[in-house]
Write a protein that holds these residues in place. Structure first.
Motif, PDB file in Angstrom:
ATOM      1  N   UNK A   1      -5.545  -2.215   8.339  1.00  0.00           N
ATOM      2  CA  UNK A   1      -4.873  -1.184   7.899  1.00  0.00           C
ATOM      3  C   UNK A   1      -5.860  -0.208   6.775  1.00  0.00           C
ATOM      4  N   UNK A   2      -7.279  -0.933   6.615  1.00  0.00           N
ATOM      5  CA  UNK A   2      -8.018  -0.138   5.766  1.00  0.00           C
ATOM      6  C   UNK A   2      -7.613  -0.420   4.394  1.00  0.00           C
ATOM      7  N   UNK A   3      -7.063  -1.613   3.895  1.00  0.00           N
ATOM      8  CA  UNK A   3      -6.848  -1.959   2.657  1.00  0.00           C
ATOM      9  C   UNK A   3      -7.865  -2.979   2.032  1.00  0.00           C
TER      10      UNK A   3
ATOM     11  N   UNK B   1      -4.727 -11.130   5.340  1.00  0.00           N
ATOM     12  CA  UNK B   1      -6.100 -10.359   4.975  1.00  0.00           C
ATOM     13  C   UNK B   1      -6.489  -9.677   6.255  1.00  0.00           C
ATOM     14  N   UNK B   2      -6.318 -10.101   7.493  1.00  0.00           N
ATOM     15  CA  UNK B   2      -6.771  -9.574   8.556  1.00  0.00           C
ATOM     16  C   UNK B   2      -5.944  -8.295   8.968  1.00  0.00           C
ATOM     17  N   UNK B   3      -4.612  -8.501   8.353  1.00  0.00           N
ATOM     18  CA  UNK B   3      -3.718  -7.151   8.481  1.00  0.00           C
ATOM     19  C   UNK B   3      -4.208  -6.060   7.872  1.00  0.00           C
ATOM     20  N   UNK B   4      -4.440  -6.645   6.564  1.00  0.00           N
ATOM     21  CA  UNK B   4      -5.023  -5.483   5.654  1.00  0.00           C
ATOM     22  C   UNK B   4      -6.214  -4.939   5.852  1.00  0.00           C
TER      23      UNK B   4
ATOM     24  N   UNK C   1       0.755  -1.108  -0.096  1.00  0.00           N
ATOM     25  CA  UNK C   1       0.088   0.226  -0.170  1.00  0.00           C
ATOM     26  C   UNK C   1       0.719   1.360  -0.132  1.00  0.00           C
ATOM     27  N   UNK C   2       1.740   1.241   0.771  1.00  0.00           N
ATOM     28  CA  UNK C   2       2.497   2.701   1.012  1.00  0.00           C
ATOM     29  C   UNK C   2       3.692   2.978   0.111  1.00  0.00           C
TER      30      UNK C   2
END
Length: 217
Positions: free
Chosen positions: A164-166, A158-161, A137-138
């Protein structure tokens, strides 16, 4: 007195063990539940995305034999590309030493399967799953992408994403049998606890960010 102490100690130890098992399994199930609608195992069903993020792992096991987790992820990434479900691939992994280079190993394997070099971007700072997802993302400027790994790994990514609002989805590569992949699956039990602690208590940052490397639109 000593026997009474031993009995109490044994009961306490048993309760602590049961509590730890319940905690670990609860964290594992919670992550599964939160991500159950965002991963796929059929190429025909997965929506097309501009970029696929391949999560790195070692090419070989500790005994020198080929790592099936690596092979199956590469096969899945190549199939998605050839089915036009992704246009570009970001290969994200560890590059801790000049003799150990996960992204370079993935690139060679994908080139051998007919994926063109111009469709491949390298992320050498994917030191952990969190770093790979956030850097996509960044650093690479992607708000929507497909994560490619085995199902258990995809669920954590996916949980991390999500936290992080991805807007990420995942394609589940073929998994490895229970006994052959026992160590990896065992470690994943505790990785689920860690990801919940990281996302909700520690709020970590990637080890490295650096210059932005945007993918062609």
């Amino acid at each position: 007195m000593f026997r009474k102490f031993v009995r109490r100690f044994g009961k306490t130890l048993a309760l602590l063990t049961v509590g730890l098992v319940l905690l670990v399994r609860g964290c594992y199930s919670f992550v599964n539940w939160k991500t159950k609608t965002t991963h796929y195992d059929e190429i025909a069903q997965i929506p097309a995305r501009h970029v696929g993020l391949v999560l790195g792992t070692s090419k070989r096991l500790s005994d020198g034999s080929p790592n099936p987790f690596f092979q199956y992820r590469i096969e899945a990434a190549a199939k998605l590309y050839k089915a036009h479900k992704i246009k570009y691939l970001i290969l994200s992994g560890d590059n801790r030493h000049y003799t150990y280079n996960e992204p370079q190993d993935m690139k060679k394997a994908l080139l051998a399967r007919g994926v063109p070099e111009q469709a491949i971007f390298m992320d050498y700072a994917g030191l952990r799953t969190f770093d790979s997802v956030v850097r996509c993302q960044q650093v690479f400027g992607q708000q929507q992408f497909t994560i490619i790994s085995q199902r258990f790994h995809n669920q954590r990514a996916l949980y991390i994403a999500k936290q992080m609002h991805i807007d990420a989805i995942a394609f589940d590569a073929e998994d490895v049998g229970f006994w052959r992949g026992f160590k990896t699956h065992f470690r994943e039990q505790f990785a689920r606890v860690k990801v919940l602690i990281d996302m909700h208590l520690l709020h970590p940052e990637p080890h490295f960010l650096g210059e932005k490397l945007y993918i062609p639109s």
